[in-house]
Design a protein around this motif. Sequence first.
Motif, PDB file in Angstrom:
ATOM      1  N   VAL A  64       0.839  -1.200   0.000  1.00 17.46           N
ATOM      2  CA  VAL A  64       0.000   0.000   0.000  1.00 17.46           C
ATOM      3  C   VAL A  64       0.874   1.250   0.000  1.00 17.46           C
ATOM      4  N   ARG A  65       1.917   1.263   0.828  1.00 15.50           N
ATOM      5  CA  ARG A  65       2.810   2.433   0.857  1.00 15.50           C
ATOM      6  C   ARG A  65       3.454   2.648  -0.503  1.00 15.50           C
ATOM      7  N   ASN A  66       4.007   1.600  -1.080  1.00 16.56           N
ATOM      8  CA  ASN A  66       4.721   1.742  -2.350  1.00 16.56           C
ATOM      9  C   ASN A  66       3.785   2.048  -3.515  1.00 16.56           C
ATOM     10  N   ASN A  67       2.748   1.252  -3.667  1.00 17.52           N
ATOM     11  CA  ASN A  67       1.853   1.417  -4.813  1.00 17.52           C
ATOM     12  C   ASN A  67       0.841   2.539  -4.611  1.00 17.52           C
ATOM     13  N   GLY A  68       0.351   2.689  -3.382  1.00 20.19           N
ATOM     14  CA  GLY A  68      -0.529   3.825  -3.091  1.00 20.19           C
ATOM     15  C   GLY A  68       0.223   5.136  -3.231  1.00 20.19           C
ATOM     16  N   GLY A  69       1.459   5.159  -2.726  1.00 19.24           N
ATOM     17  CA  GLY A  69       2.281   6.350  -2.899  1.00 19.24           C
ATOM     18  C   GLY A  69       2.542   6.627  -4.368  1.00 19.24           C
ATOM     19  N   GLY A  70       2.852   5.579  -5.129  1.00 23.14           N
ATOM     20  CA  GLY A  70       3.088   5.749  -6.565  1.00 23.14           C
ATOM     21  C   GLY A  70       1.870   6.315  -7.271  1.00 23.14           C
ATOM     22  N   HIS A  71       0.688   5.836  -6.890  1.00 19.64           N
ATOM     23  CA  HIS A  71      -0.544   6.342  -7.491  1.00 19.64           C
ATOM     24  C   HIS A  71      -0.785   7.805  -7.105  1.00 19.64           C
ATOM     25  N   ALA A  72      -0.724   8.107  -5.820  1.00 22.09           N
ATOM     26  CA  ALA A  72      -0.983   9.479  -5.356  1.00 22.09           C
ATOM     27  C   ALA A  72       0.048  10.455  -5.918  1.00 22.09           C
ATOM     28  N   ASN A  73       1.304  10.064  -5.877  1.00 17.76           N
ATOM     29  CA  ASN A  73       2.374  10.951  -6.348  1.00 17.76           C
ATOM     30  C   ASN A  73       2.206  11.266  -7.829  1.00 17.76           C
ATOM     31  N   HIS A  74       1.933  10.237  -8.613  1.00 21.26           N
ATOM     32  CA  HIS A  74       1.812  10.455 -10.060  1.00 21.26           C
ATOM     33  C   HIS A  74       0.537  11.212 -10.416  1.00 21.26           C
ATOM     34  N   THR A  75      -0.547  10.974  -9.705  1.00 24.63           N
ATOM     35  CA  THR A  75      -1.772  11.726  -9.965  1.00 24.63           C
ATOM     36  C   THR A  75      -1.513  13.216  -9.783  1.00 24.63           C
ATOM     37  N   MET A  76      -0.835  13.576  -8.691  1.00 26.15           N
ATOM     38  CA  MET A  76      -0.468  14.974  -8.465  1.00 26.15           C
ATOM     39  C   MET A  76       0.436  15.476  -9.582  1.00 26.15           C
ATOM     40  N   PHE A  77       1.414  14.666  -9.964  1.00 25.35           N
ATOM     41  CA  PHE A  77       2.421  15.044 -10.962  1.00 25.35           C
ATOM     42  C   PHE A  77       1.770  15.431 -12.287  1.00 25.35           C
ATOM     43  N   TRP A  78       0.849  14.600 -12.777  1.00 24.18           N
ATOM     44  CA  TRP A  78       0.192  14.916 -14.049  1.00 24.18           C
ATOM     45  C   TRP A  78      -0.594  16.217 -13.941  1.00 24.18           C
ATOM     46  N   GLN A  79      -1.187  16.457 -12.780  1.00 18.12           N
ATOM     47  CA  GLN A  79      -2.059  17.621 -12.620  1.00 18.12           C
ATOM     48  C   GLN A  79      -1.306  18.935 -12.482  1.00 18.12           C
ATOM     49  N   ILE A  80      -0.084  18.907 -12.001  1.00 16.21           N
ATOM     50  CA  ILE A  80       0.635  20.170 -11.785  1.00 16.21           C
ATOM     51  C   ILE A  80       1.567  20.499 -12.951  1.00 16.21           C
ATOM     52  N   MET A  81       1.459  19.742 -14.032  1.00 20.16           N
ATOM     53  CA  MET A  81       2.193  20.058 -15.248  1.00 20.16           C
ATOM     54  C   MET A  81       1.188  20.378 -16.345  1.00 20.16           C
ATOM     55  N   GLY A  82       1.682  20.991 -17.410  1.00 18.90           N
ATOM     56  CA  GLY A  82       0.794  21.249 -18.527  1.00 18.90           C
ATOM     57  C   GLY A  82       1.506  21.940 -19.669  1.00 18.90           C
TER      58      GLY A  82
END
Length: 195
Positions: A64-82
């Motif tokens: 959960v830490r590794n994959n949940g973190g990967g999901h949350a981190n990347h979701t933020m990443f896509w949203q703060i770029m453009g």
Amino acid sequence: PYGYDALEPWINTRTMQLHHDMHHAAYVKNLNAALEGHPDLAAKGIDALLADLSAVPEAIRGAVRNNGGGHANHTMFWQIMGPNAGGQPEGELAAAMTSAFGDFESFKTRFNDAGGKRFGSGWVWVVLDKDGRLDIVSTPNQDTPTSDGSKVIFGNDVWEHAYYLTYENRRPEYLKAWWNVVNWKAVADRFAKAK
């Protein structure tokens, strides 16, 4: 929220395809697999789940830490770029960053230094810490500052899969180029919600 080619030339199309469709997708798939049989945990939002890892059974906590973190981190990443992004923050976010870090160039130097010094894979972040102060932190792997009680304002992925096809082993070059794709409006929205 944009096409795979939208961040060219700073982040190339193939990197975006692999990063989103393979790496991020794998985190989601593996998180869902870890949460099978735990409907109470699966019903929580990802930030709530990561903020209280001690409530996750030890047998699946690492997944959960590794994959949940990967999901949350990347979701933020896509949203703060453009596309058509870059520049500098404005308004309340800019004032808070200047107060915490000095001028924008000094801030970028400090942020890039933290990302460049991250040994191996990980992330560099701007967070609101538990005391409500802006800070720059770095975490290994897919760990997230959310697990330490901080609120993520934005961050940059310094895993090699985020930059290797264009920048090879030149992480500092990637960190410098990345500022051209930061969507400061999205970052300001995250800051306003975090306060």
